[in-house]
Design a protein around this motif. Structure first.
Motif, PDB file in Angstrom:
ATOM      1  N   ASN A  46       0.821  -1.207   0.000  1.00 47.56           N
ATOM      2  CA  ASN A  46       0.000   0.000   0.000  1.00 47.56           C
ATOM      3  C   ASN A  46       0.861   1.266   0.000  1.00 47.56           C
ATOM      4  O   ASN A  46       0.336   2.363  -0.007  1.00 47.56           O
ATOM      5  CB  ASN A  46      -1.046  -0.003   1.116  1.00 47.56           C
ATOM      6  N   ALA A  47       2.177   1.104  -0.042  1.00 48.66           N
ATOM      7  CA  ALA A  47       3.068   2.251  -0.240  1.00 48.66           C
ATOM      8  C   ALA A  47       2.905   2.827  -1.647  1.00 48.66           C
ATOM      9  O   ALA A  47       3.352   3.935  -1.921  1.00 48.66           O
ATOM     10  CB  ALA A  47       4.522   1.849  -0.012  1.00 48.66           C
ATOM     11  N   HIS A  48       2.242   2.078  -2.531  1.00 52.54           N
ATOM     12  CA  HIS A  48       2.020   2.546  -3.896  1.00 52.54           C
ATOM     13  C   HIS A  48       0.777   3.431  -4.026  1.00 52.54           C
ATOM     14  O   HIS A  48       0.437   3.853  -5.130  1.00 52.54           O
ATOM     15  CB  HIS A  48       1.918   1.363  -4.858  1.00 52.54           C
ATOM     16  N   ILE A  49       0.107   3.698  -2.903  1.00 48.28           N
ATOM     17  CA  ILE A  49      -1.013   4.642  -2.919  1.00 48.28           C
ATOM     18  C   ILE A  49      -0.727   5.770  -1.934  1.00 48.28           C
ATOM     19  O   ILE A  49       0.011   5.601  -0.972  1.00 48.28           O
ATOM     20  CB  ILE A  49      -2.371   3.974  -2.583  1.00 48.28           C
ATOM     21  N   SER A  50      -1.332   6.910  -2.188  1.00 49.83           N
ATOM     22  CA  SER A  50      -1.178   8.057  -1.290  1.00 49.83           C
ATOM     23  C   SER A  50      -2.090   7.889  -0.071  1.00 49.83           C
ATOM     24  O   SER A  50      -3.010   7.056  -0.070  1.00 49.83           O
ATOM     25  CB  SER A  50      -1.550   9.345  -2.033  1.00 49.83           C
ATOM     26  N   GLU A  51      -1.856   8.698   0.923  1.00 47.69           N
ATOM     27  CA  GLU A  51      -2.724   8.678   2.106  1.00 47.69           C
ATOM     28  C   GLU A  51      -4.155   9.062   1.725  1.00 47.69           C
ATOM     29  O   GLU A  51      -5.120   8.505   2.238  1.00 47.69           O
ATOM     30  CB  GLU A  51      -2.183   9.622   3.180  1.00 47.69           C
ATOM     31  N   VAL A  60     -11.893   7.622  -9.597  1.00 47.94           N
ATOM     32  CA  VAL A  60     -10.824   6.790  -9.035  1.00 47.94           C
ATOM     33  C   VAL A  60      -9.523   7.591  -9.028  1.00 47.94           C
ATOM     34  O   VAL A  60      -9.129   8.168 -10.043  1.00 47.94           O
ATOM     35  CB  VAL A  60     -10.651   5.491  -9.860  1.00 47.94           C
ATOM     36  N   PRO A  61      -8.825   7.631  -7.877  1.00 44.52           N
ATOM     37  CA  PRO A  61      -7.560   8.373  -7.804  1.00 44.52           C
ATOM     38  C   PRO A  61      -6.523   7.851  -8.807  1.00 44.52           C
ATOM     39  O   PRO A  61      -6.458   6.653  -9.095  1.00 44.52           O
ATOM     40  CB  PRO A  61      -7.090   8.127  -6.366  1.00 44.52           C
ATOM     41  N   GLU A  62      -5.718   8.769  -9.317  1.00 42.37           N
ATOM     42  CA  GLU A  62      -4.727   8.451 -10.355  1.00 42.37           C
ATOM     43  C   GLU A  62      -3.740   7.364  -9.921  1.00 42.37           C
ATOM     44  O   GLU A  62      -3.391   6.496 -10.721  1.00 42.37           O
ATOM     45  CB  GLU A  62      -3.972   9.726 -10.753  1.00 42.37           C
ATOM     46  N   ASP A  63      -3.286   7.388  -8.671  1.00 39.06           N
ATOM     47  CA  ASP A  63      -2.328   6.367  -8.233  1.00 39.06           C
ATOM     48  C   ASP A  63      -2.959   4.975  -8.242  1.00 39.06           C
ATOM     49  O   ASP A  63      -2.309   3.987  -8.591  1.00 39.06           O
ATOM     50  CB  ASP A  63      -1.726   6.694  -6.866  1.00 39.06           C
ATOM     51  N   LEU A  64      -4.240   4.895  -7.923  1.00 37.94           N
ATOM     52  CA  LEU A  64      -4.943   3.616  -7.957  1.00 37.94           C
ATOM     53  C   LEU A  64      -5.196   3.171  -9.403  1.00 37.94           C
ATOM     54  O   LEU A  64      -5.110   1.979  -9.708  1.00 37.94           O
ATOM     55  CB  LEU A  64      -6.250   3.711  -7.175  1.00 37.94           C
ATOM     56  N   ILE A  65      -5.450   4.110 -10.282  1.00 40.12           N
ATOM     57  CA  ILE A  65      -5.610   3.767 -11.699  1.00 40.12           C
ATOM     58  C   ILE A  65      -4.331   3.119 -12.223  1.00 40.12           C
ATOM     59  O   ILE A  65      -4.381   2.119 -12.942  1.00 40.12           O
ATOM     60  CB  ILE A  65      -5.987   5.003 -12.542  1.00 40.12           C
ATOM     61  N   ARG A  66      -3.172   3.671 -11.850  1.00 35.86           N
ATOM     62  CA  ARG A  66      -1.897   3.084 -12.292  1.00 35.86           C
ATOM     63  C   ARG A  66      -1.765   1.641 -11.808  1.00 35.86           C
ATOM     64  O   ARG A  66      -1.301   0.770 -12.547  1.00 35.86           O
ATOM     65  CB  ARG A  66      -0.716   3.919 -11.800  1.00 35.86           C
ATOM     66  N   ILE A  67      -2.174   1.373 -10.565  1.00 35.98           N
ATOM     67  CA  ILE A  67      -2.123   0.009 -10.027  1.00 35.98           C
ATOM     68  C   ILE A  67      -3.079  -0.894 -10.800  1.00 35.98           C
ATOM     69  O   ILE A  67      -2.729  -2.020 -11.164  1.00 35.98           O
ATOM     70  CB  ILE A  67      -2.444   0.012  -8.519  1.00 35.98           C
ATOM     71  N   ILE A  68      -4.286  -0.407 -11.050  1.00 33.42           N
ATOM     72  CA  ILE A  68      -5.272  -1.191 -11.796  1.00 33.42           C
ATOM     73  C   ILE A  68      -4.755  -1.508 -13.195  1.00 33.42           C
ATOM     74  O   ILE A  68      -4.855  -2.647 -13.673  1.00 33.42           O
ATOM     75  CB  ILE A  68      -6.622  -0.446 -11.849  1.00 33.42           C
ATOM     76  N   MET A 123       5.342  -6.480  -1.006  1.00 33.31           N
ATOM     77  CA  MET A 123       6.515  -5.871  -1.634  1.00 33.31           C
ATOM     78  C   MET A 123       6.127  -4.705  -2.537  1.00 33.31           C
ATOM     79  O   MET A 123       5.024  -4.662  -3.070  1.00 33.31           O
ATOM     80  CB  MET A 123       7.264  -6.926  -2.447  1.00 33.31           C
ATOM     81  N   THR A 124       7.049  -3.783  -2.704  1.00 34.49           N
ATOM     82  CA  THR A 124       6.892  -2.718  -3.683  1.00 34.49           C
ATOM     83  C   THR A 124       7.478  -3.202  -5.006  1.00 34.49           C
ATOM     84  O   THR A 124       8.251  -4.151  -5.046  1.00 34.49           O
ATOM     85  CB  THR A 124       7.611  -1.431  -3.239  1.00 34.49           C
ATOM     86  N   ILE A 125       7.076  -2.540  -6.078  1.00 32.11           N
ATOM     87  CA  ILE A 125       7.610  -2.874  -7.392  1.00 32.11           C
ATOM     88  C   ILE A 125       8.167  -1.618  -8.048  1.00 32.11           C
ATOM     89  O   ILE A 125       7.729  -0.499  -7.746  1.00 32.11           O
ATOM     90  CB  ILE A 125       6.544  -3.542  -8.286  1.00 32.11           C
ATOM     91  N   LEU A 126       9.128  -1.794  -8.906  1.00 31.56           N
ATOM     92  CA  LEU A 126       9.796  -0.655  -9.541  1.00 31.56           C
ATOM     93  C   LEU A 126       8.910   0.093 -10.519  1.00 31.56           C
ATOM     94  O   LEU A 126       9.122   1.278 -10.773  1.00 31.56           O
ATOM     95  CB  LEU A 126      11.058  -1.131 -10.268  1.00 31.56           C
ATOM     96  N   GLU A 127       7.919  -0.584 -11.082  1.00 32.57           N
ATOM     97  CA  GLU A 127       7.100   0.009 -12.132  1.00 32.57           C
ATOM     98  C   GLU A 127       6.134   1.088 -11.637  1.00 32.57           C
ATOM     99  O   GLU A 127       5.574   1.815 -12.450  1.00 32.57           O
ATOM    100  CB  GLU A 127       6.279  -1.079 -12.848  1.00 32.57           C
ATOM    101  N   LEU A 128       5.948   1.190 -10.330  1.00 29.51           N
ATOM    102  CA  LEU A 128       4.965   2.138  -9.793  1.00 29.51           C
ATOM    103  C   LEU A 128       5.597   3.077  -8.776  1.00 29.51           C
ATOM    104  O   LEU A 128       6.508   2.675  -8.039  1.00 29.51           O
ATOM    105  CB  LEU A 128       3.807   1.378  -9.131  1.00 29.51           C
TER     106      LEU A 128
END
Length: 101
Positions: free
Chosen positions: A15-20, A65-73, A91-96
Motif C-alpha cells: 500500500n506504499a504505492h497509494i497516497s494517504e 478513481v484516484p490516479e495512483d490507484l488507476i496506475r495500479i489497476i 513488496m513494492t515494485i519498480l514500475e509504480l
C-alpha cells in the motif's frame, strides 16, 4: 481441479504505492453502494479490490478513481489479474511510484 473451477490471478502489492488520500478514499468506498470499484477491507492493514470484467476491459469510467490507484489497476490488468490486494507488508515494485506517508 474440478471441471467447473475458476482460478483467478491477484496482484499483491504494497500500500506504499497509494497516497494517504487514496487510502482514505478506499476506506470510504468499502460501504459505497455506488462505487465504481468493489473494495473490501483487509483487516486493518489493506484492501482487496475486485476488477470485474467490464473494468478489466476498460469500459468503466475512472473519473472518481484516484490516479495512483488507476496506475495500479492498469498494471494489474497488464498482468491479467482480476484482483488487487494492497497490504502494508507486501513488496513494492519498480514500475509504480512509492508514497511516503
Amino acid at each position: 481441479m474440478a471441471e467447473n473451477s475458476v482460478v483467478t490471478k491477484m496482484l499483491e502489492i504494497s500500500n506504499a504505492h497509494i497516497s494517504e488520500e487514496t487510502s482514505n478514499w478506499l476506506d470510504n468506498e468499502i460501504n459505497n453502494e455506488n462505487s465504481v470499484l468493489v473494495v473490501y477491507q483487509k483487516l486493518q492493514y489493506g484492501w482487496f479490490i475486485s476488477l470485474p470484467e467490464d473494468l478489466v476491459d476498460g469500459e468503466v469510467d475512472y473519473i472518481t478513481v484516484p490516479e495512483d490507484l488507476i496506475r495500479i489497476i492498469e498494471f494489474a490488468k497488464s498482468e491479467n489479474c482480476t484482483w488487487v490486494m494492497l497490504d502494508r507488508d507486501a513488496m513494492t515494485i519498480l514500475e509504480l511510484p512509492i508514497f511516503d506517508w
